[in-house]
Design a protein around this motif. Structure first.
Motif, mmCIF file in Angstrom:
data_model
loop_
_atom_site.group_PDB
_atom_site.id
_atom_site.type_symbol
_atom_site.label_atom_id
_atom_site.label_comp_id
_atom_site.label_asym_id
_atom_site.label_seq_id
_atom_site.Cartn_x
_atom_site.Cartn_y
_atom_site.Cartn_z
ATOM 1 N N ASN A 59 29.711 97.465 15.406
ATOM 2 C CA ASN A 59 28.861 96.781 14.501
ATOM 3 C C ASN A 59 27.449 96.942 14.732
ATOM 4 O O ASN A 59 26.949 98.360 15.312
ATOM 5 N N ASP A 60 26.495 96.153 15.253
ATOM 6 C CA ASP A 60 25.206 96.205 15.866
ATOM 7 C C ASP A 60 25.061 96.244 17.186
ATOM 8 O O ASP A 60 23.950 95.864 17.955
ATOM 9 N N GLU A 61 26.088 96.493 18.096
ATOM 10 C CA GLU A 61 25.964 96.149 19.610
ATOM 11 C C GLU A 61 26.945 97.604 20.222
ATOM 12 O O GLU A 61 27.391 98.435 19.651
ATOM 13 N N ILE A 62 26.080 97.735 21.429
ATOM 14 C CA ILE A 62 26.546 98.583 22.367
ATOM 15 C C ILE A 62 27.139 98.136 23.522
ATOM 16 O O ILE A 62 26.567 96.971 24.238
ATOM 17 N N GLU A 63 28.364 98.480 23.846
ATOM 18 C CA GLU A 63 28.867 97.990 25.374
ATOM 19 C C GLU A 63 29.113 98.968 26.334
ATOM 20 O O GLU A 63 29.219 100.150 25.966
ATOM 21 N N CYS A 64 28.499 98.447 27.377
ATOM 22 C CA CYS A 64 28.485 99.274 28.711
ATOM 23 C C CYS A 64 29.799 99.910 28.984
ATOM 24 O O CYS A 64 30.748 98.771 28.986
ATOM 25 N N PRO A 65 30.111 100.872 29.405
ATOM 26 C CA PRO A 65 31.088 101.542 29.651
ATOM 27 C C PRO A 65 31.802 101.025 31.214
ATOM 28 O O PRO A 65 32.835 101.013 31.241
ATOM 29 N N MET A 66 30.811 100.510 32.034
ATOM 30 C CA MET A 66 31.231 99.979 33.268
ATOM 31 C C MET A 66 31.954 98.517 33.180
ATOM 32 O O MET A 66 32.984 98.530 33.718
ATOM 33 N N HIS A 67 31.184 97.638 32.770
ATOM 34 C CA HIS A 67 31.684 96.395 32.929
ATOM 35 C C HIS A 67 31.695 95.519 31.668
ATOM 36 O O HIS A 67 31.889 94.306 31.380
ATOM 37 N N GLN A 68 31.727 96.288 30.505
ATOM 38 C CA GLN A 68 31.781 95.728 29.114
ATOM 39 C C GLN A 68 30.717 94.681 28.686
ATOM 40 O O GLN A 68 30.768 93.832 27.961
ATOM 41 N N GLY A 69 29.322 94.832 29.453
ATOM 42 C CA GLY A 69 28.579 94.047 28.835
ATOM 43 C C GLY A 69 28.031 94.458 27.434
ATOM 44 O O GLY A 69 28.227 95.716 27.154
ATOM 45 N N LEU A 70 27.535 93.587 26.719
ATOM 46 C CA LEU A 70 27.297 93.862 25.315
ATOM 47 C C LEU A 70 25.636 93.677 25.103
ATOM 48 O O LEU A 70 25.119 92.589 25.585
ATOM 49 N N PHE A 71 25.105 94.576 24.378
ATOM 50 C CA PHE A 71 23.802 94.377 23.877
ATOM 51 C C PHE A 71 23.568 94.693 22.455
ATOM 52 O O PHE A 71 24.178 95.542 21.884
ATOM 53 N N ASN A 72 22.583 93.917 21.741
ATOM 54 C CA ASN A 72 22.280 94.122 20.298
ATOM 55 C C ASN A 72 21.466 95.569 20.322
ATOM 56 O O ASN A 72 20.434 95.373 20.965
ATOM 57 N N ILE A 73 21.785 96.239 19.368
ATOM 58 C CA ILE A 73 21.308 97.574 19.470
ATOM 59 C C ILE A 73 19.750 97.509 18.731
ATOM 60 O O ILE A 73 18.910 97.913 19.201
ATOM 61 N N LYS A 74 19.806 96.616 17.805
ATOM 62 C CA LYS A 74 18.397 96.328 17.038
ATOM 63 C C LYS A 74 17.297 95.631 17.847
ATOM 64 O O LYS A 74 16.182 95.933 17.775
ATOM 65 N N THR A 75 17.701 94.967 18.724
ATOM 66 C CA THR A 75 16.744 93.802 19.522
ATOM 67 C C THR A 75 16.871 94.019 20.944
ATOM 68 O O THR A 75 15.678 93.673 21.625
ATOM 69 N N GLY A 76 17.856 94.701 21.315
ATOM 70 C CA GLY A 76 18.003 95.110 22.839
ATOM 71 C C GLY A 76 18.639 93.729 23.546
ATOM 72 O O GLY A 76 18.744 93.844 24.808
ATOM 73 N N LYS A 77 18.659 92.679 22.813
ATOM 74 C CA LYS A 77 19.143 91.431 23.573
ATOM 75 C C LYS A 77 20.591 91.450 24.147
ATOM 76 O O LYS A 77 21.388 92.088 23.532
ATOM 77 N N VAL A 78 20.666 90.968 25.307
ATOM 78 C CA VAL A 78 22.065 90.809 26.035
ATOM 79 C C VAL A 78 22.756 89.815 25.105
ATOM 80 O O VAL A 78 22.268 88.706 24.840
ATOM 81 N N ILE A 79 23.943 90.144 24.684
ATOM 82 C CA ILE A 79 24.980 89.426 24.128
ATOM 83 C C ILE A 79 26.036 89.026 24.977
ATOM 84 O O ILE A 79 26.501 87.807 24.747
#
Length: 124
Positions: A59-79
């Motif tokens: 969707n609008d999120e990028i998941e880090c490949p190392m520890h599966q942290g999520l960020f909103n792509i449009k705002t950069g906010k940690v989810i």
């Protein structure tokens, strides 16, 4: 580079719900293609300094490949933890089919790499 903008890629090089890594002046960016258009963030996770290019776009999120942290792509906010610092987001434009990042002060990428928070990215 044209008129203070740096060519990143052809907009068709980035598939829908995917990303492309872009390196410029010792900085790594991720360029994303979502339903709403093209977006740009820092390309390195704020948690463990891992490249996000191998991450999963959901969707609008990028998941880090190392520890599966999520960020909103449009705002950069940690989810989702473990990251606790947001990604920086950057102004980007698409002109004549080419995605471009600004290269001069006042256009989004400054020498100190100030970021544009909650910027809407649209085709010009």
């Amino acid at each position: 580079m044209t008129d203070n903008w740096v060519l990143v890629c052809d907009e068709n090089e980035v598939e829908l719900d995917d990303l492309k890594r872009f390196d410029y002046q010792d900085k790594t960016f991720c360029i994303y293609r979502l339903d709403e258009g093209i977006f740009a963030t820092d390309g390195i996770c704020t948690h463990e300094e891992v490249h996000l290019e191998d991450g999963l776009v959901i969707n609008d999120e990028i998941e880090c490949p190392m520890h599966q942290g999520l960020f909103n792509i449009k705002t950069g906010k940690v989810i989702q933890d473990p990251p606790c610092k947001d990604l920086k987001t950057y102004k980007i434009k698409v002109e004549n089919g080419s995605a471009q990042l600004p290269s001069k002060p006042g256009l989004g990428i400054e020498l100190d790499w100030d970021f544009i928070d909650n910027t809407t990215f649209k085709k010009f």
